[in-house]
Scaffold this active site. Sequence first.
Site, PDB file in Angstrom:
ATOM      1  N   HIS A 114      44.281  36.072  22.720  1.00 31.61           N
ATOM      2  CA  HIS A 114      44.055  36.761  23.542  1.00 31.61           C
ATOM      3  C   HIS A 114      42.909  38.387  23.528  1.00 31.61           C
ATOM      4  O   HIS A 114      43.148  39.271  24.116  1.00 31.61           O
ATOM      5  CB  HIS A 114      44.454  37.078  24.657  1.00 31.61           C
ATOM      6  CG  HIS A 114      44.408  37.117  25.870  1.00 31.61           C
ATOM      7  ND1 HIS A 114      43.947  36.825  27.243  1.00 31.61           N
ATOM      8  CD2 HIS A 114      44.865  38.434  26.471  1.00 31.61           C
ATOM      9  CE1 HIS A 114      43.316  36.742  28.024  1.00 31.61           C
ATOM     10  NE2 HIS A 114      44.499  38.147  28.012  1.00 31.61           N
ATOM     11  N   ASP A 141      45.487  31.145  23.185  1.00 27.79           N
ATOM     12  CA  ASP A 141      45.249  32.351  23.624  1.00 27.79           C
ATOM     13  C   ASP A 141      46.743  31.901  24.990  1.00 27.79           C
ATOM     14  O   ASP A 141      46.900  31.262  25.892  1.00 27.79           O
ATOM     15  CB  ASP A 141      44.584  32.538  24.667  1.00 27.79           C
ATOM     16  CG  ASP A 141      44.242  33.379  25.778  1.00 27.79           C
ATOM     17  OD1 ASP A 141      45.791  34.243  26.299  1.00 27.79           O
ATOM     18  OD2 ASP A 141      43.409  34.114  26.200  1.00 27.79           O
ATOM     19  N   SER A 145      39.621  39.725  30.305  1.00 27.14           N
ATOM     20  CA  SER A 145      40.630  39.111  30.959  1.00 27.14           C
ATOM     21  C   SER A 145      41.394  39.793  32.508  1.00 27.14           C
ATOM     22  O   SER A 145      40.206  38.777  33.073  1.00 27.14           O
ATOM     23  CB  SER A 145      42.785  39.339  30.644  1.00 27.14           C
ATOM     24  OG  SER A 145      43.327  39.100  30.948  1.00 27.14           O
TER      25      SER A 145
END
Lengths: 283, 283
Positions: free
Chosen positions: A261, A226, A150
């Site tokens: 995620h 996600d 991320s």
Amino acid sequence: MSLNKKSANKVSGGTLTKYSFTSSSLNSLETAINVFLPSSAVSGSKVPVLYYLSGLTCTEDNAAQKGGFFNAAEAAQIALVFPDTSPRGAKVDGEDESYDFGSGAGFYLNATKQPWSAAYNMYDYIVKELPSKLGELPIDTSKASIFGHSMGGHGALTLYLKNRGQYKSASAFSPICNPTACPWGKKAFEGYLENGLKEGEQYDATLLLKDAQDQPGILIDSGTADDFYKQGQLLPENFQKVAEEKGFKNVQVRLQDGYDHSYFFISTFAEDHIKFHAKFLKA
Amino acid sequence: MSLNKKSANKVSGGTLTKYSFTSSSLNSLETAINVFLPSSAVSGSKVPVLYYLSGLTCTEDNAAQKGGFFNAAEAAQIALVFPDTSPRGAKVDGEDESYDFGSGAGFYLNATKQPWSAAYNMYDYIVKELPSKLGELPIDTSKASIFGHSMGGHGALTLYLKNRGQYKSASAFSPICNPTACPWGKKAFEGYLENGLKEGEQYDATLLLKDAQDQPGILIDSGTADDFYKQGQLLPENFQKVAEEKGFKNVQVRLQDGYDHSYFFISTFAEDHIKFHAKFLKA
């Protein structure tokens, strides 16, 4: 020895050790890292190193506890280093007000805007200071690669593309690929940088890839379920499009069906990423 | 459907789903489980199941997040079920006062002492109620094995030895092997059972092994740097001694050099344990 040992656990045949030290890049604040040494390094041989940069809200612990990296790192005989995601306790007004700015959200850049610029220098910390600290350990920092998740995927891609001589390869789980074009990136660049988005272009992986000369070695995995991908925070397609336009055949962007995620996603592909970097680090 | 779906994450090609339901064994309190279904079960085929019992202070989440089991469970096409370690919110005086008794510390027994006996019936919950709940999922509960960590290792060994028809095999990380002879076990049995230690003998894996008729299939890993091992809480030697006296060749007790009591230890040997059970579940 400037590293203070805080704790150690045997794992996967090697050792995970937490150290703290005073960081000059981070305005002399104390910071912590977790270091996994595979068995041959525990016995004193120098091994290559793979840096892992975590995402928003994380510390040096989350990926060490939940990433599932150690069996594969032991098999490849590669050290893993997990730094924190920001300075801690910089005492800047508003530092702890939001999850995506300030503490836990350093964005792997050097802040130029007051009052952030004193301590929020995660770029210098990771690229310059951290390798010098590792000289005390059986780690060969001339053989280094970098990956992350991320915000840390953004960090891994940009630090690699800006320092090709220092890192052999980069990979990322669910990275922020084009921060000048997404809400997280805009907030960070406008908050940390005196010239805002314009200054942020130097920290945008998609823009950096446009200017890349040599073939980069990059692996990206991003999940189609996600929520941040669906919200346009990650934009892997923009990165992929540039890679195709430039004919960069060693840039793989994989959209993984149904994954989100979380660390469950990371742990699923953890071994893949370690093996990807091992090819470069052992070449 | 009596299972309420709370969340789901794709992991390792399968799916991890959290469910909650009202448990009759636990005095009609709400309880939660995590269930990993490998890809063939997600597609509807019934698969064998491996129950994982956690240790003191844990919930259904800890081992699911940190155990590192899913890649191996997907490779073996085995479902994993993670229950909680006690009832929650039973409102018994003193329930939340210590880490090793009450909430998070059900010890996988049926309490017979007031006021614990109303809700603290983790034995019935795991052995009888939980399999009936799984009938709603693509799980073949006639092919079941059981494993766990610390207090949950005690649970796995005792539930297996008391219910050989129900479980094909048992394994444990750092189990409490002889609870009538260690402080944790004495506190639990004296607190939960009307006749204290004497009544606790039926929940002592080492004593149960003495009475075992058929060759059991058991794998135990315990770390030599485990503080609880050093304090005499685990006593794997006592269990091993009985196995040797009885000539039980399929009972392996492995003392792992330098490992502690943490999830780092569990994740190191997670794949080993899944493969051990797969041999029994696929036989």
